[in-house]
Design a protein around this motif. Sequence first.
Motif, PDB file in Angstrom:
ATOM      1  N   UNK A  79       0.843  -1.198   0.000  1.00 20.93           N
ATOM      2  CA  UNK A  79       0.000   0.000   0.000  1.00 20.93           C
ATOM      3  C   UNK A  79       0.881   1.252   0.000  1.00 20.93           C
ATOM      4  N   UNK A  80       1.958   1.245   0.795  1.00 16.21           N
ATOM      5  CA  UNK A  80       2.875   2.382   0.814  1.00 16.21           C
ATOM      6  C   UNK A  80       3.547   2.600  -0.528  1.00 16.21           C
ATOM      7  N   UNK A  81       3.917   1.522  -1.193  1.00 17.88           N
ATOM      8  CA  UNK A  81       4.539   1.619  -2.511  1.00 17.88           C
ATOM      9  C   UNK A  81       3.564   2.220  -3.517  1.00 17.88           C
ATOM     10  N   UNK A  82       2.314   1.764  -3.481  1.00 19.92           N
ATOM     11  CA  UNK A  82       1.310   2.300  -4.405  1.00 19.92           C
ATOM     12  C   UNK A  82       1.007   3.767  -4.119  1.00 19.92           C
ATOM     13  N   UNK A  83       0.917   4.131  -2.839  1.00 16.56           N
ATOM     14  CA  UNK A  83       0.691   5.543  -2.489  1.00 16.56           C
ATOM     15  C   UNK A  83       1.846   6.425  -2.943  1.00 16.56           C
ATOM     16  N   UNK A  84       3.068   5.935  -2.744  1.00 21.83           N
ATOM     17  CA  UNK A  84       4.247   6.693  -3.166  1.00 21.83           C
ATOM     18  C   UNK A  84       4.280   6.844  -4.680  1.00 21.83           C
ATOM     19  N   UNK A  85       3.928   5.778  -5.384  1.00 18.79           N
ATOM     20  CA  UNK A  85       3.885   5.838  -6.841  1.00 18.79           C
ATOM     21  C   UNK A  85       2.812   6.821  -7.310  1.00 18.79           C
ATOM     22  N   UNK A  86       1.657   6.799  -6.664  1.00 19.49           N
ATOM     23  CA  UNK A  86       0.592   7.753  -6.992  1.00 19.49           C
ATOM     24  C   UNK A  86       1.059   9.184  -6.750  1.00 19.49           C
ATOM     25  N   UNK A  87       1.762   9.393  -5.651  1.00 19.75           N
ATOM     26  CA  UNK A  87       2.306  10.712  -5.324  1.00 19.75           C
ATOM     27  C   UNK A  87       3.309  11.148  -6.400  1.00 19.75           C
ATOM     28  N   UNK A  88       4.159  10.204  -6.845  1.00 21.70           N
ATOM     29  CA  UNK A  88       5.132  10.519  -7.897  1.00 21.70           C
ATOM     30  C   UNK A  88       4.418  10.906  -9.191  1.00 21.70           C
ATOM     31  N   UNK A  89       3.349  10.176  -9.551  1.00 19.48           N
ATOM     32  CA  UNK A  89       2.595  10.508 -10.758  1.00 19.48           C
ATOM     33  C   UNK A  89       1.905  11.861 -10.628  1.00 19.48           C
TER      34      UNK A  89
END
Length: 194
Positions: A79-89
């Motif tokens: 979940x943290x990885x997906x949130x971080x990726x969303x933040x990067x996008x």
Amino acid sequence: MNMQLTESRLGQLELAAIAGICFLLLDAFLYQLVLGELPCAFCNLIRVCFMLLGSGLLLNRVFGINPWNYALSAFGALIGSLLSLLFMFAKAPPWTKPTGSAILGLHMYTWTFMVFTSAIMFCLIMAVLYAQRDVRPGRTADSKSTLRKLIIGLFVALVAANLLSAFLQNGFDHFLAGGQQHYRMLYEGDVMKP
């Protein structure tokens, strides 16, 4: 030279991972309290994911090895990885302004993506290594170590401090988007309240 990992060495790896999570949470507090960069909604959720990641490893150290503890840690990391990726996008378009300070040229959400992705791999590898050793659920061998108690105590204190910080920042309301300048619960009557 015997390269086989013992249960004690695997436990030390888990403690090192918990210590690393403590370091990251302390670093986040450094930026929050010393540099005055309050966490945004994504940052608060990413911190929760670090707490989940550390909680599964902590359960292994306190109550003994259990595959479900690795599942909890891997879930928090995913979940943290997906949130971080969303933040990067969200920050990828050229017209958006990066959030927070850069560390070695990368912003914190980029670093957290790399850390969480590595943590998923760590949880999978540790689960496989313990499965190969055929370790039964139960107490761990390092239960009397002073360093173990110190790291576990620091992690628990940081979880409590993060929950208190998020409450002071947002109260019982939802997390606010970036740009928040004050702790909502401390500046309720302030005209500069965001």
